[in-house]
Design a protein around this motif. Structure first.
Motif, PDB file in Angstrom:
ATOM      1  N   LEU A 147       0.856  -1.086  -0.023  1.00  0.00           N
ATOM      2  CA  LEU A 147      -0.216   0.026   0.039  1.00  0.00           C
ATOM      3  C   LEU A 147       0.871   1.287  -0.040  1.00  0.00           C
ATOM      4  N   GLY A 148       2.142   1.191   0.551  1.00  0.00           N
ATOM      5  CA  GLY A 148       2.837   2.537   0.781  1.00  0.00           C
ATOM      6  C   GLY A 148       3.352   2.433  -0.444  1.00  0.00           C
ATOM      7  N   ARG A 149       3.553   1.680  -1.553  1.00  0.00           N
ATOM      8  CA  ARG A 149       4.038   1.703  -2.966  1.00  0.00           C
ATOM      9  C   ARG A 149       3.071   2.582  -3.792  1.00  0.00           C
ATOM     10  N   ILE A 150       1.803   2.568  -3.251  1.00  0.00           N
ATOM     11  CA  ILE A 150       0.656   3.426  -4.067  1.00  0.00           C
ATOM     12  C   ILE A 150       0.785   4.740  -3.489  1.00  0.00           C
ATOM     13  N   THR A 151       0.960   5.066  -2.147  1.00  0.00           N
ATOM     14  CA  THR A 151       0.625   6.370  -1.577  1.00  0.00           C
ATOM     15  C   THR A 151       1.948   7.012  -1.590  1.00  0.00           C
ATOM     16  N   GLY A 152       3.051   6.369  -1.862  1.00  0.00           N
ATOM     17  CA  GLY A 152       4.232   6.996  -1.801  1.00  0.00           C
ATOM     18  C   GLY A 152       5.239   7.078  -0.593  1.00  0.00           C
ATOM     19  N   ALA A 153       4.768   6.221   0.490  1.00  0.00           N
ATOM     20  CA  ALA A 153       5.612   6.088   1.592  1.00  0.00           C
ATOM     21  C   ALA A 153       6.950   5.432   1.186  1.00  0.00           C
ATOM     22  N   VAL A 154       7.823   5.948   1.890  1.00  0.00           N
ATOM     23  CA  VAL A 154       9.178   5.187   1.593  1.00  0.00           C
ATOM     24  C   VAL A 154       9.641   4.678   2.969  1.00  0.00           C
ATOM     25  N   ASP A 155       9.809   3.390   2.767  1.00  0.00           N
ATOM     26  CA  ASP A 155      10.194   2.507   3.956  1.00  0.00           C
ATOM     27  C   ASP A 155      11.899   2.750   4.022  1.00  0.00           C
ATOM     28  N   VAL A 156      12.340   2.405   5.237  1.00  0.00           N
ATOM     29  CA  VAL A 156      13.827   2.305   5.648  1.00  0.00           C
ATOM     30  C   VAL A 156      14.195   1.180   4.706  1.00  0.00           C
ATOM     31  N   GLU A 157      13.576   0.166   4.595  1.00  0.00           N
ATOM     32  CA  GLU A 157      14.260  -0.957   3.881  1.00  0.00           C
ATOM     33  C   GLU A 157      14.743  -0.689   2.496  1.00  0.00           C
ATOM     34  N   ASP A 158      13.520   0.148   1.922  1.00  0.00           N
ATOM     35  CA  ASP A 158      13.655   0.710   0.443  1.00  0.00           C
ATOM     36  C   ASP A 158      14.870   1.563   0.571  1.00  0.00           C
ATOM     37  N   VAL A 159      15.221   2.400   1.186  1.00  0.00           N
ATOM     38  CA  VAL A 159      16.293   3.257   1.116  1.00  0.00           C
ATOM     39  C   VAL A 159      17.585   2.419   1.194  1.00  0.00           C
ATOM     40  N   LEU A 160      17.704   1.654   2.119  1.00  0.00           N
ATOM     41  CA  LEU A 160      18.807   0.878   2.311  1.00  0.00           C
ATOM     42  C   LEU A 160      19.304  -0.092   1.270  1.00  0.00           C
ATOM     43  N   ASP A 161      18.016  -0.533   0.664  1.00  0.00           N
ATOM     44  CA  ASP A 161      18.263  -1.622  -0.657  1.00  0.00           C
ATOM     45  C   ASP A 161      18.995  -0.694  -1.643  1.00  0.00           C
ATOM     46  N   VAL A 162      18.508   0.479  -1.783  1.00  0.00           N
ATOM     47  CA  VAL A 162      19.058   1.414  -2.958  1.00  0.00           C
ATOM     48  C   VAL A 162      20.606   1.860  -2.531  1.00  0.00           C
ATOM     49  N   LEU A 163      20.756   2.143  -1.291  1.00  0.00           N
ATOM     50  CA  LEU A 163      22.041   2.686  -0.791  1.00  0.00           C
ATOM     51  C   LEU A 163      22.946   1.194  -1.190  1.00  0.00           C
ATOM     52  N   PHE A 164      22.678   0.166  -1.001  1.00  0.00           N
ATOM     53  CA  PHE A 164      23.571  -0.830  -0.976  1.00  0.00           C
ATOM     54  C   PHE A 164      23.714  -1.506  -2.442  1.00  0.00           C
ATOM     55  N   ALA A 165      22.640  -1.093  -3.295  1.00  0.00           N
ATOM     56  CA  ALA A 165      22.538  -1.748  -4.657  1.00  0.00           C
ATOM     57  C   ALA A 165      23.156  -0.533  -5.664  1.00  0.00           C
ATOM     58  N   ASP A 166      23.476   0.684  -5.324  1.00  0.00           N
ATOM     59  CA  ASP A 166      23.695   1.689  -6.193  1.00  0.00           C
ATOM     60  C   ASP A 166      24.990   2.479  -5.530  1.00  0.00           C
ATOM     61  N   PHE A 167      25.418   2.146  -4.588  1.00  0.00           N
ATOM     62  CA  PHE A 167      26.527   2.920  -4.135  1.00  0.00           C
ATOM     63  C   PHE A 167      27.547   2.057  -3.567  1.00  0.00           C
ATOM     64  N   CYS A 168      28.768   2.458  -3.600  1.00  0.00           N
ATOM     65  CA  CYS A 168      30.227   1.632  -2.993  1.00  0.00           C
ATOM     66  C   CYS A 168      30.012   2.064  -1.666  1.00  0.00           C
ATOM     67  N   ILE A 169      29.565   1.290  -0.680  1.00  0.00           N
ATOM     68  CA  ILE A 169      29.807   1.571   0.928  1.00  0.00           C
ATOM     69  C   ILE A 169      30.617   0.970   1.335  1.00  0.00           C
ATOM     70  N   GLY A 170      31.689   1.621   2.392  1.00  0.00           N
ATOM     71  CA  GLY A 170      32.705   0.978   3.051  1.00  0.00           C
ATOM     72  C   GLY A 170      34.066   0.617   2.250  1.00  0.00           C
TER      73      GLY A 170
END
Length: 91
Positions: free
Chosen positions: A67-90
């Protein structure tokens, strides 16, 4: 249940009131269907007792996420997924 009616189909207001909300966007319909399925699983698991409580809670979390994907709610897990997938961390 939510009535998912394709665009261009004709239905009277009375039919729509009886069935519930009409979802015209395919993306929204997809996420509502997934949320509805997760809620059905939640209902089944929550009736089975204490042993399945953690599984029931996960289904509730999945429904909320859909439901959050419809309303535009951003979940912490979604942010972390993008960070670890798209950026070189560490490095």
């Amino acid at each position: 249940r939510v009535a998912a009616t394709p665009l261009g189909s004709s239905r009277s207001e009375k039919e729509e009131e009886q069935d519930g909300a009409v979802i015209t966007r395919a993306r929204h319909r997809h996420h509502v269907e997934l949320a509805s399925e997760a809620l059905e699983r939640f209902d089944d698991l929550s009736r089975e007792g204490y042993a399945t409580l953690d599984l029931a809670a996960e289904e509730l979390r999945l429904a909320t996420s859909e439901l959050g994907r419809i309303t535009g709610a951003v979940d912490v897990e979604d942010v972390l997924d993008v960070l670890f997938a798209d950026f070189c961390i560490g490095k």
